[in-house]
Design an enzyme around this catalytic site. Structure first.
Site, PDB file in Angstrom:
ATOM      1  N   LYS A 217       0.843  -1.192   0.000  1.00  0.00           N
ATOM      2  CA  LYS A 217       0.000   0.000   0.000  1.00  0.00           C
ATOM      3  C   LYS A 217       0.876   1.239   0.000  1.00  0.00           C
ATOM      4  O   LYS A 217       1.966   1.254   0.577  1.00  0.00           O
ATOM      5  CB  LYS A 217      -0.916   0.027   1.239  1.00  0.00           C
ATOM      6  CG  LYS A 217      -1.789   1.269   1.346  1.00  0.00           C
ATOM      7  CD  LYS A 217      -2.600   1.291   2.624  1.00  0.00           C
ATOM      8  CE  LYS A 217      -3.386   2.591   2.756  1.00  0.00           C
ATOM      9  NZ  LYS A 217      -4.180   2.657   4.004  1.00  0.00           N
ATOM     10  N   GLU A 262      -9.435  10.885  12.383  1.00  0.00           N
ATOM     11  CA  GLU A 262      -8.560   9.768  12.744  1.00  0.00           C
ATOM     12  C   GLU A 262      -7.736  10.091  13.990  1.00  0.00           C
ATOM     13  O   GLU A 262      -6.970  11.058  14.007  1.00  0.00           O
ATOM     14  CB  GLU A 262      -7.628   9.420  11.583  1.00  0.00           C
ATOM     15  CG  GLU A 262      -6.856   8.144  11.807  1.00  0.00           C
ATOM     16  CD  GLU A 262      -6.513   7.422  10.514  1.00  0.00           C
ATOM     17  OE1 GLU A 262      -5.923   6.336  10.582  1.00  0.00           O
ATOM     18  OE2 GLU A 262      -6.853   7.937   9.433  1.00  0.00           O
TER      19      GLU A 262
END
Length: 466
Positions: A217, A262
Site C-alpha cells: 500500500k 482519525e
C-alpha cells in the site's frame, strides 16, 4: 522573575458559555482541540519547543518531561488536560524542513464531562490566583483577534512547491485548477506541487510499483492553494469545522487548521485508544441510488474487497507497533462505517492497556514515535512507501498527516493525524492537503475524485466551495 514553571487550574462556570469549547474560538491565533463541544483552547505563549528530523518526537518528549518535572502545580480539578499542558504539531516526514513544535500557552480553557476549568501557566514570580487567571483570560478574549500566523517551515504560495499565481513550475502542467466548484467572489484555486494530470500519473506509477511486489500500500497526497482576497480567518474556519464535523477532532496550531476523523493515540492513565480509518466513499456517490444511503455505503464500501484490504493493512500496522507497549489489546473484529457529512469511512477502534517499559508507562510522545507513520497515511512497508512518496509526490507535506494534539504533565493526551486540514500561509492564502490510499486495483481518476471529497470540509469552512 523566576525560572520555575508554575500552573494554576481552577473550576470555571460552564453555564456562562452554553456553546461549550467552540465558544472560545474567537481569535485567529487560538490553539485548539475540540470534539462535540468539549476540548481545550489555549491563548498566548509561555514556552515553545521546535525540532526537525527523525528524533523530533523523542526530543520533544525529553523537553516536556524536564519542563514539568519541577513545576509548581496547583490543580483543583484534576482531569485529563488540567495542570501543565502543551499543544503540538509535528511534521509528517523525518526529512521535512517544517519545524515540529510544542507550544505551552499562557492560559487554557478546558471542557470535559460537563466540567469546565481555567489554567494559567507562567514563569513569572507574581501572584497566581483565580483572579489573575480570570483577568488573563479576559485580556485575551477582550483583545482584537490577530491574523493567523503562517506556520513556520511551510512553503509560501509562489515558491517551488506550488505557484498560487497559476504560473508553471517544475512538475506542474498549467496552474489553474478546473473543477466544477462554485467559488466565492474573488477567490481563486490553483494546483500546488502537481497538476491533476501529473498526480494521476503518480498514482498509476504507485500502482505499478505495488504490482511488482515491492509494497502492499502507498498513500499519495496532493495540495491546492486557495487565494481569498477578503482574508483567511482561522477562528471562522475552526468554528465552522467544529459545528459541521462534530464527530471529528477540530484542531488549530500555529496556522495549521482542520478537523480530523482519525485518532492516532489517546492516552488516559494507562489506557490507550486509537481510531483507524482506511477505505473512503464520497457521500455524493449515493445520489440517485435506491434505498437508504447507509445501505449503499454498506454495500459499496464494506462490501469492497479493495477497501477492506486497505483497511486491514492499516489496522495491522497500528496494532503491530502498539503491541510492545501493551499488556492487553482489543480491536473491532469487523470495521464499522463512520458517517461524516462529506464521506463514509471504514473505521476500527483499538483499545490497549499500557504496560511498563524500562520501569515506566510510555508517554504519549514515546507512543507516537513508535506508531508514526501508520499505513493509513504512509503505506507498507513503511520505509519503501516513504521513499516512494518522496519520489512521486514532489511535495513536502509539512504538518499534513503528522500528529497534532495536546499532552499534560500526568501523561494524558490526545493526538490525531492532521487530515482534512490546511496551512494558512498568509492573510489571504491557504494551502489545502488531501491524500488517498493506493493499493492494487486503485484507479487514478477515482483517487483524484476522492481527494476532492476530502478537500470539501476545508473548502466549505473557508466559504469558497461546496
Amino acid at each position: 522573575m523566576t525560572s520555575t514553571f508554575r500552573t494554576l487550574t481552577v473550576p470555571l462556570d460552564g453555564k456562562a458559555f452554553p456553546g461549550g469549547l467552540p465558544s472560545f474560538l474567537v481569535r485567529d491565533d487560538v490553539l485548539c482541540w475540540t470534539r462535540r463541544e468539549a476540548g481545550l483552547a489555549g491563548f498566548g505563549e509561555t514556552a515553545r519547543f521546535t525540532a526537525t528530523g527523525p528524533d523530533r518526537f523523542l526530543e520533544a518528549d525529553i523537553w516536556w518531561r524536564h519542563l514539568v518535572l519541577e513545576a509548581e502545580v496547583s490543580d483543583a480539578v484534576e482531569l485529563p488536560g488540567t495542570g501543565p499542558v502543551a499543544f503540538g504539531s509535528f511534521a509528517f516526514s523525518k526529512t521535512s524542513a517544517h519545524e515540529s513544535r510544542l507550544i505551552v500557552p499562557e492560559i487554557v480553557v478546558g471542557v470535559r464531562d460537563n466540567q469546565a476549568w481555567l489554567t494559567q501557566l507562567t514563569f513569572d514570580g507574581g501572584p497566581l490566583t483565580e483572579e489573575t487567571a480570570l483577568a488573563t483570560l479576559d485580556r485575551w478574549l477582550g483583545g482584537s483577534p490577530s491574523a493567523a500566523p503562517a506556520a513556520e517551515g511551510t512553503t509560501p504560495a509562489g515558491d517551488s512547491a506550488g505557484d498560487a499565481s497559476g504560473g508553471d513550475v517544475p512538475g506542474q502542467v498549467g496552474g489553474a485548477v478546473v473543477r466544477p466548484l462554485p467559488l466565492a467572489a474573488g477567490a481563486t484555486l490553483h494546483t500546488g506541487s502537481l497538476s491533476e494530470e501529473a498526480w494521476m500519473e503518480a498514482v498509476a506509477a504507485g500502482v505499478a510499483e505495488i504490482r511488482t511486489g515491492a509494497l502492499e500500500k502507498l498513500v499519495l497526497a496532493r495540495d491546492v492553494v486557495a487565494t481569498i482576497p477578503s482574508g483567511v480567518h482561522a477562528a471562522d474556519v475552526l468554528r465552522e469545522l467544529a459545528a459541521r464535523y462534530r464527530e471529528c477532532w477540530t484542531y488549530g496550531v500555529d496556522g495549521l487548521v482542520g478537523a480530523t476523523p482519525e485518532m492516532l493515540i489517546q492516552v488516559e492513565g494507562r489506557t490507550a485508544q486509537a481510531r483507524v480509518l482506511a477505505g473512503t466513499l464520497d457521500r455524493r456517490d449515493a445520489h440517485g441510488e435506491d434505498g437508504p444511503p447507509m445501505d449503499y455505503a454498506t454495500r459499496v464500501l464494506a462490501g469492497s474487497e479493495k477497501q477492506r484490504h486497505e483497511h486491514e493493512i492499516a489496522i495491522q500496522s497500528l496494532t503491530r507497533q502498539l503491541a510492545p507497549f501493551s499488556e492487553a489489546m482489543n480491536a473491532h473484529d469487523e470495521p464499522f462505517i463512520l458517517e461524516l457529512p462529506n464521506v463514509w469511512h471504514l473505521a476500527s477502534d483499538v483499545k490497549a492497556e499500557l504496560t511498563e517499559v524500562e520501569g515506566h508507562v510510555p508517554t504519549c510522545l514515546a507512543l507516537i514515535n513508535a506508531l508514526h507513520p501508520t499505513a493509513a497515511v504512509c503505506g507498507t512497508p513503511t520505509l519503501v512507501a516513504g521513499e516512494l512518496i518522496r519520489k512521486l509526490e514532489h511535495l513536502d507535506r509539512g504538518p499534513y498527516a503528522g500528529p497534532v494534539g495536546w499532552l499534560d504533565a500526568a501523561g494524558n493526551g490526545e493526538w490525531g493525524i492532521a487530515l482534512r486540514g490546511a496551512v494558512i500561509e498568509s492573510p489571504e492564502t491557504v494551502r489545502l492537503y488531501a491524500g488517498c490510499g493506493i493499493v492494487d486495483g486503485s484507479q487514478p481518476e477515482a483517487e483524484l475524485a476522492e481527494t476532492w471529497a476530502k478537500f470539501r470540509p476545508m473548502l466549505e469552512s473557508l466559504g469558497i466551495g461546496s
